[in-house]
Design an enzyme around this catalytic site. Structure first.
Site, mmCIF file in Angstrom:
data_model
loop_
_atom_site.group_PDB
_atom_site.id
_atom_site.type_symbol
_atom_site.label_atom_id
_atom_site.label_comp_id
_atom_site.label_asym_id
_atom_site.label_seq_id
_atom_site.Cartn_x
_atom_site.Cartn_y
_atom_site.Cartn_z
ATOM 1 N N ARG A 68 -1.501 -6.193 -8.657
ATOM 2 C CA ARG A 68 -0.493 -7.508 -8.884
ATOM 3 C C ARG A 68 -0.737 -8.599 -9.377
ATOM 4 O O ARG A 68 -0.387 -8.262 -10.083
ATOM 5 C CB ARG A 68 -0.373 -8.138 -7.048
ATOM 6 C CG ARG A 68 -0.609 -7.231 -5.793
ATOM 7 C CD ARG A 68 -0.723 -7.782 -4.271
ATOM 8 N NE ARG A 68 -1.768 -7.209 -4.347
ATOM 9 C CZ ARG A 68 -2.572 -7.308 -3.207
ATOM 10 N NH1 ARG A 68 -2.423 -7.744 -2.527
ATOM 11 N NH2 ARG A 68 -4.497 -6.933 -3.429
ATOM 12 N N LYS A 125 -18.009 -7.172 6.521
ATOM 13 C CA LYS A 125 -17.181 -8.692 6.782
ATOM 14 C C LYS A 125 -15.729 -8.186 8.108
ATOM 15 O O LYS A 125 -16.657 -6.987 8.716
ATOM 16 C CB LYS A 125 -15.969 -6.609 5.711
ATOM 17 C CG LYS A 125 -15.837 -7.317 4.621
ATOM 18 C CD LYS A 125 -14.215 -6.948 3.478
ATOM 19 C CE LYS A 125 -13.512 -6.955 2.234
ATOM 20 N NZ LYS A 125 -12.364 -6.836 1.602
ATOM 21 N N HIS A 131 1.123 -1.637 0.552
ATOM 22 C CA HIS A 131 0.006 0.099 0.251
ATOM 23 C C HIS A 131 0.632 1.046 0.201
ATOM 24 O O HIS A 131 0.659 2.301 -0.908
ATOM 25 C CB HIS A 131 -0.833 0.219 0.965
ATOM 26 C CG HIS A 131 -1.893 -0.847 1.491
ATOM 27 N ND1 HIS A 131 -1.892 -2.052 2.221
ATOM 28 C CD2 HIS A 131 -2.680 -1.372 0.602
ATOM 29 C CE1 HIS A 131 -3.328 -2.827 1.957
ATOM 30 N NE2 HIS A 131 -3.585 -2.499 1.247
ATOM 31 N N SER A 158 -2.534 -8.314 2.178
ATOM 32 C CA SER A 158 -2.715 -8.269 4.052
ATOM 33 C C SER A 158 -3.577 -9.443 4.547
ATOM 34 O O SER A 158 -2.564 -9.554 5.256
ATOM 35 C CB SER A 158 -3.451 -7.053 4.333
ATOM 36 O OG SER A 158 -3.502 -5.682 4.036
HETATM 37 P P1 ADP Z 1 -5.581 -6.538 0.213
HETATM 38 O O1 ADP Z 1 -6.275 -6.755 -1.872
HETATM 39 O O2 ADP Z 1 -4.130 -6.908 0.304
HETATM 40 O O3 ADP Z 1 -6.467 -6.514 1.232
HETATM 41 P P2 ADP Z 1 -6.887 -3.623 0.276
HETATM 42 O O4 ADP Z 1 -7.779 -4.568 0.004
HETATM 43 O O5 ADP Z 1 -6.482 -3.041 1.484
HETATM 44 O O6 ADP Z 1 -6.140 -4.849 0.051
HETATM 45 O O7 ADP Z 1 -6.505 -3.206 -1.322
HETATM 46 C C1 ADP Z 1 -6.403 -1.423 -1.243
HETATM 47 C C2 ADP Z 1 -5.898 -1.083 -3.069
HETATM 48 O O8 ADP Z 1 -4.342 -1.536 -2.914
HETATM 49 C C3 ADP Z 1 -5.963 -2.418 -3.708
HETATM 50 O O9 ADP Z 1 -6.317 -1.326 -4.757
HETATM 51 C C4 ADP Z 1 -5.046 -3.077 -3.225
HETATM 52 O O10 ADP Z 1 -4.771 -4.292 -5.301
HETATM 53 C C5 ADP Z 1 -3.494 -2.575 -3.559
HETATM 54 N N1 ADP Z 1 -3.016 -3.054 -2.778
HETATM 55 C C6 ADP Z 1 -2.582 -3.658 -1.753
HETATM 56 N N2 ADP Z 1 -1.237 -4.345 -1.149
HETATM 57 C C7 ADP Z 1 -0.644 -4.179 -2.564
HETATM 58 C C8 ADP Z 1 0.473 -4.544 -3.134
HETATM 59 N N3 ADP Z 1 1.331 -5.389 -2.969
HETATM 60 N N4 ADP Z 1 1.264 -4.277 -4.348
HETATM 61 C C9 ADP Z 1 0.593 -3.359 -5.251
HETATM 62 N N5 ADP Z 1 -1.051 -2.716 -4.622
HETATM 63 C C10 ADP Z 1 -1.337 -3.604 -3.648
#
Ligand code: ADP
Length: 164
Positions: free
Chosen positions: A90, A41, A17, A128
């Site tokens: 990703r 959730k 993030h 995460s």
């Molecule tokens: P996660 O999918 O890890 O639970 P979130 O729902 O918090 O994460 O995701 C918020 C945004 O951050 C999404 O667009 C997700 O693709 C992006 N994101 C999370 N981890 C990464 C990473 N390692 N590289 C690029 N983008 C990321």
């Protein structure tokens, strides 16, 4: 002004993030990080904990702010006067989900565009849920999350195991 929303669960925020926020902070004038609060959730961290960790994560950026939001992301966008949503991508599996989400958001509000930024290869497999799992089993997560998140994860796991 070139503004964008970066929504997600941030449960917890990771270096993945952080990397997206850092790169986006150079591309956009203003970034509103939006932490989703969805009663359907099951989060590991409370909304307040996720807010505090994310606020700490972005504290070095003058043009990034963090918000908690319990509604539709497109509605946050309208309220904030922002017409773009930023998402990190990703692996290919991510893309399918992200693509569907962007089409759903477009159906909800055709004025709102989604912008994708590819992950930094260092964070290709970083998510995460994987960080939480690794931490629960006592793995070394220091390269995956900022120190405050590592500390918070360890503290949370300790309280959980005290209860059982
Ligand atoms: P996660 O999918 O890890 O639970 P979130 O729902 O918090 O994460 O995701 C918020 C945004 O951050 C999404 O667009 C997700 O693709 C992006 N994101 C999370 N981890 C990464 C990473 N390692 N590289 C690029 N983008 C990321």
């Amino acid at each position: 002004m070139n503004k964008v929303i970066f929504p997600g669960s941030f449960d917890p925020p990771t270096n993945g993030h952080y990397n997206i926020i850092k790169r986006a902070s150079k591309m956009f004038d203003k970034i509103e990080v939006v932490i989703a609060v969805n009663p359907q959730k099951n989060y590991f961290f409370s909304a307040e904990e996720r807010y505090e960790m994310t606020a700490e994560l972005i504290s070095g950026f003058g043009n990034v702010r963090v918000n908690l939001w319990d509604g539709l992301i497109v509605d946050f966008a309208v309220k904030a006067g922002i017409s773009s949503i930023l998402r990190g991508v990703r692996a290919l599996a991510d893309f399918e989900h992200e693509f569907e989400l962007s089409i759903m958001n477009k159906a909800l509000n055709p004025e709102i565009e989604t912008i994708f930024i590819p992950t930094d290869p260092r964070y290709f497999v970083l998510r995460s849920s994987a960080v939480k799992e690794a931490a629960l089993f006592g793995g070394d997560i220091s390269a995956m999350v900022p120190p405050i998140v590592e500390k918070a994860l360890k503290a949370k796991i300790k309280t959980l195991s005290l209860r059982t």
